[in-house]
Write a protein that holds these residues in place. Sequence first.
Motif, mmCIF file in Angstrom:
data_model
loop_
_atom_site.group_PDB
_atom_site.id
_atom_site.type_symbol
_atom_site.label_atom_id
_atom_site.label_comp_id
_atom_site.label_asym_id
_atom_site.label_seq_id
_atom_site.Cartn_x
_atom_site.Cartn_y
_atom_site.Cartn_z
ATOM 1 N N LYS A 1 0.836 -1.197 0.000
ATOM 2 C CA LYS A 1 0.000 0.000 0.000
ATOM 3 C C LYS A 1 0.874 1.251 0.000
ATOM 4 C CE LYS A 1 -3.933 -2.290 0.725
ATOM 5 N NZ LYS A 1 -5.078 -2.295 -0.208
ATOM 6 N N HIS A 2 0.481 2.235 -0.759
ATOM 7 C CA HIS A 2 1.191 3.517 -0.807
ATOM 8 C C HIS A 2 0.351 4.573 -0.083
ATOM 9 C CE1 HIS A 2 4.318 2.376 -3.782
ATOM 10 N NE2 HIS A 2 3.404 1.486 -4.154
ATOM 11 N N ILE A 3 0.996 5.378 0.720
ATOM 12 C CA ILE A 3 0.275 6.436 1.432
ATOM 13 C C ILE A 3 1.039 7.748 1.359
ATOM 14 C CG2 ILE A 3 -0.996 5.016 3.086
ATOM 15 C CD1 ILE A 3 1.249 5.662 5.116
ATOM 16 N N ASP A 4 0.284 8.836 1.495
ATOM 17 C CA ASP A 4 0.851 10.191 1.544
ATOM 18 C C ASP A 4 0.345 10.837 2.826
ATOM 19 O OD1 ASP A 4 1.778 12.767 1.098
ATOM 20 O OD2 ASP A 4 0.051 13.302 -0.149
ATOM 21 N N ILE A 5 1.180 10.862 3.836
ATOM 22 C CA ILE A 5 0.767 11.420 5.123
ATOM 23 C C ILE A 5 1.854 12.345 5.672
ATOM 24 C CG2 ILE A 5 -0.736 9.507 5.808
ATOM 25 C CD1 ILE A 5 1.586 8.448 7.522
ATOM 26 N N ARG A 6 1.400 13.255 6.511
ATOM 27 C CA ARG A 6 2.343 14.045 7.306
ATOM 28 C C ARG A 6 2.318 13.476 8.719
ATOM 29 N NH1 ARG A 6 2.162 20.562 8.665
ATOM 30 N NH2 ARG A 6 4.324 20.733 9.374
ATOM 31 N N VAL A 7 3.489 13.226 9.271
ATOM 32 C CA VAL A 7 3.571 12.635 10.606
ATOM 33 C C VAL A 7 3.961 13.699 11.624
ATOM 34 C CG1 VAL A 7 4.756 10.958 12.074
ATOM 35 C CG2 VAL A 7 4.122 10.348 9.733
ATOM 36 N N ILE A 8 3.128 13.830 12.653
ATOM 37 C CA ILE A 8 3.428 14.696 13.803
ATOM 38 C C ILE A 8 3.449 13.798 15.036
ATOM 39 C CG2 ILE A 8 2.687 16.652 15.201
ATOM 40 C CD1 ILE A 8 1.231 17.729 12.746
ATOM 41 N N SER A 9 4.514 13.864 15.796
ATOM 42 C CA SER A 9 4.662 13.019 16.981
ATOM 43 C C SER A 9 4.714 13.891 18.232
ATOM 44 C CB SER A 9 5.945 12.185 16.889
ATOM 45 O OG SER A 9 6.017 11.497 15.657
ATOM 46 N N ALA A 10 4.377 13.288 19.358
ATOM 47 C CA ALA A 10 4.420 14.009 20.633
ATOM 48 C C ALA A 10 4.839 13.057 21.734
ATOM 49 C CB ALA A 10 3.059 14.626 20.956
ATOM 50 N N THR A 11 5.514 13.617 22.740
ATOM 51 C CA THR A 11 5.922 12.805 23.890
ATOM 52 C C THR A 11 6.246 13.711 25.066
ATOM 53 O OG1 THR A 11 7.498 11.150 24.686
ATOM 54 C CG2 THR A 11 8.343 12.800 23.168
ATOM 55 N N ASN A 12 6.044 13.169 26.267
ATOM 56 C CA ASN A 12 6.499 13.876 27.468
ATOM 57 C C ASN A 12 7.792 13.261 27.987
ATOM 58 O OD1 ASN A 12 5.715 11.484 28.607
ATOM 59 N ND2 ASN A 12 4.156 12.340 29.952
ATOM 60 N N ALA A 13 8.330 12.283 27.239
ATOM 61 C CA ALA A 13 9.562 11.600 27.644
ATOM 62 C C ALA A 13 10.782 12.259 27.007
ATOM 63 C CB ALA A 13 9.501 10.125 27.241
ATOM 64 N N ASP A 14 11.937 12.001 27.579
ATOM 65 C CA ASP A 14 13.205 12.449 27.006
ATOM 66 C C ASP A 14 13.658 11.387 26.007
ATOM 67 O OD1 ASP A 14 15.823 13.120 26.398
ATOM 68 O OD2 ASP A 14 16.330 13.741 28.439
ATOM 69 N N LEU A 15 13.373 11.600 24.714
ATOM 70 C CA LEU A 15 13.665 10.573 23.715
ATOM 71 C C LEU A 15 15.159 10.306 23.570
ATOM 72 C CD1 LEU A 15 11.107 11.093 20.798
ATOM 73 C CD2 LEU A 15 11.034 9.518 22.731
ATOM 74 N N LEU A 16 15.982 11.331 23.713
ATOM 75 C CA LEU A 16 17.430 11.112 23.617
ATOM 76 C C LEU A 16 17.914 10.210 24.753
ATOM 77 C CD1 LEU A 16 18.912 14.548 22.498
ATOM 78 C CD2 LEU A 16 18.906 12.386 21.235
ATOM 79 N N LYS A 17 17.324 10.380 25.925
ATOM 80 C CA LYS A 17 17.660 9.500 27.042
ATOM 81 C C LYS A 17 17.225 8.072 26.736
ATOM 82 C CE LYS A 17 17.081 9.157 32.075
ATOM 83 N NZ LYS A 17 16.442 9.783 33.263
ATOM 84 N N LYS A 18 16.064 7.915 26.106
ATOM 85 C CA LYS A 18 15.592 6.593 25.713
ATOM 86 C C LYS A 18 16.494 5.991 24.634
ATOM 87 C CE LYS A 18 10.674 6.553 26.839
ATOM 88 N NZ LYS A 18 10.611 5.154 27.252
ATOM 89 N N VAL A 19 16.988 6.829 23.739
ATOM 90 C CA VAL A 19 17.920 6.353 22.705
ATOM 91 C C VAL A 19 19.183 5.802 23.353
ATOM 92 C CG1 VAL A 19 19.449 7.093 20.835
ATOM 93 C CG2 VAL A 19 17.060 7.835 20.848
ATOM 94 N N ARG A 20 19.720 6.554 24.324
ATOM 95 C CA ARG A 20 20.942 6.095 25.004
ATOM 96 C C ARG A 20 20.681 4.813 25.792
ATOM 97 N NH1 ARG A 20 21.533 11.802 25.662
ATOM 98 N NH2 ARG A 20 20.506 11.740 27.703
ATOM 99 N N ALA A 21 19.456 4.645 26.292
ATOM 100 C CA ALA A 21 19.119 3.442 27.069
ATOM 101 C C ALA A 21 18.774 2.265 26.168
ATOM 102 C CB ALA A 21 17.957 3.737 28.009
ATOM 103 N N GLY A 22 18.643 2.516 24.863
ATOM 104 C CA GLY A 22 18.348 1.441 23.936
ATOM 105 C C GLY A 22 16.875 1.119 23.795
ATOM 106 N N SER A 23 15.978 1.946 24.354
ATOM 107 C CA SER A 23 14.550 1.669 24.264
ATOM 108 C C SER A 23 13.863 2.464 23.160
ATOM 109 C CB SER A 23 13.872 1.972 25.609
ATOM 110 O OG SER A 23 14.051 3.329 25.969
ATOM 111 N N PHE A 24 14.622 3.306 22.460
ATOM 112 C CA PHE A 24 14.077 4.029 21.309
ATOM 113 C C PHE A 24 15.147 4.102 20.234
ATOM 114 C CE2 PHE A 24 12.215 7.413 18.783
ATOM 115 C CZ PHE A 24 10.859 7.140 18.871
ATOM 116 N N ARG A 25 14.752 3.831 18.998
ATOM 117 C CA ARG A 25 15.722 3.778 17.892
ATOM 118 C C ARG A 25 16.209 5.178 17.524
ATOM 119 N NH1 ARG A 25 16.116 -0.934 14.827
ATOM 120 N NH2 ARG A 25 16.940 0.380 13.155
#
Length: 454
Positions: free
Chosen positions: A274-298
């Motif tokens: 399937k092909h799609i055309d979408i705009r992605v907006i993300s939100a979080t209250n977490a520190d994603l860089l901290k999660k990246v360093r911990a290995g829980s976020f790519r």
Amino acid sequence: MTQNKILLVDDEPAFRELASRWLANQDYHVKAAGSLEEARKVIATFDADLVLLDLSMPPHFDPQITLDSMADFDGRPVIIITGHADRDLALKAVARGAWDFIAKPIDPDMLAVVVRRAITKTTLERELNQLKQSTKQPEGAAAYIGHSTSTQKVRALVERIAPTDVRVLVTGPSGTGKEVISKTLHDLSHRAAKPFVSVHCGAIPADLLESELFGYVKGAFTGAEKDKAGLLSLADGGTLFLDEIGEMPLAMQVKLLRVLQEGTFFPVGGREQKHIDIRVISATNADLLKKVRAGSFREDLYYRIKGVNIETQSLAERLEDVPVLLQAFLSRLQNQQAKSLQLSSGAVQWFRDQTWPGNVRELKNALESVASICPQGQITMEDIQLLYPNVQLANQTINRFPDTEETLDEQVKALEIRLIHHALEKNQGNRTQAAKQLGISRQGLIKKIERYGL
């Protein structure tokens, strides 16, 4: 918060210097003038919130001329300063519209209290007038409500990037309006006529998230009796909002990354791409860089969704937005309930004084709760005290007249100790903020703490 501005008008250079330092230590922005003529020039470009005006000014040194000059300050509150504690002049100054009257030599703590009260009351009156005049629901970027510097920056950024397809990551504490910002980005974009699909990544069980996003074909698993389109397909041409993306399982992160890279996906159990055309907006209250360093976020996914980062602030960091938010919520309640609702100045001050750990969401819920028990349409402290008994207890502690044989000094000391404890507790031990709440200088608070051995 924005610094309040004070114009100090006095012909004594030493006093101007000393008083300017006192006030600057209280986080005020101060400009000084040595004459009425100089003061008029300063006020033309300096939007002062308060004027401190010496009663005897050159070249005439005539108190009457000084009182006449108050009209030049365009309705700003004026505190008269004099070297002579003249009661008749004090009454005349107040009768002419002066906010207060203070005599030299001036106690810094007393000056801080008088200035703080004047600015607080006039600010509240100005905000209440704005609230009464504001009846329209905000539109566009104004849907993110407030007039603080941080709020204005967020609105400016939203207006700038909304017409583009750049991916956006909205970060900040829970309840600060991240979804409001995301919906506003969609509403101001060329995709506004297409769907805005919101997905809470932490609310959907991990084993169901893939089928919810990608959909599935008949027979893909037990219970899949017919094809079902996923949320990605539903958002085609519009905006996909991934709320709390930090809670997305790692396995799902890999599959989402492929969608973002290629714009294609396979439904669960399907072989047709399937092909799609979408705009992605993300939100979080977490520190994603901290999660990246911990290995829980790519890390690769983090940089794919980050495009532009919009960061929201907690409500405690932008308390000047509280009255504006209150009016917006009141307007909605009035439309829903078809009745008039207003806040007393005391109620507005109470809402401003709270820390709101739940941020805008908590503020909104608190207002709705109080409004629901308000019988006359005027929300007062009495209504608030019914739902928040601690408010009443605090007032009783301060206002009651105890039956005691203690001397006045002993009672004043006990009251000061209680108030200091309360201010420090409310501000999590922050002495600067506690001093502001008490209306004294930080050094004055420290001296009292040392004096009472707190």
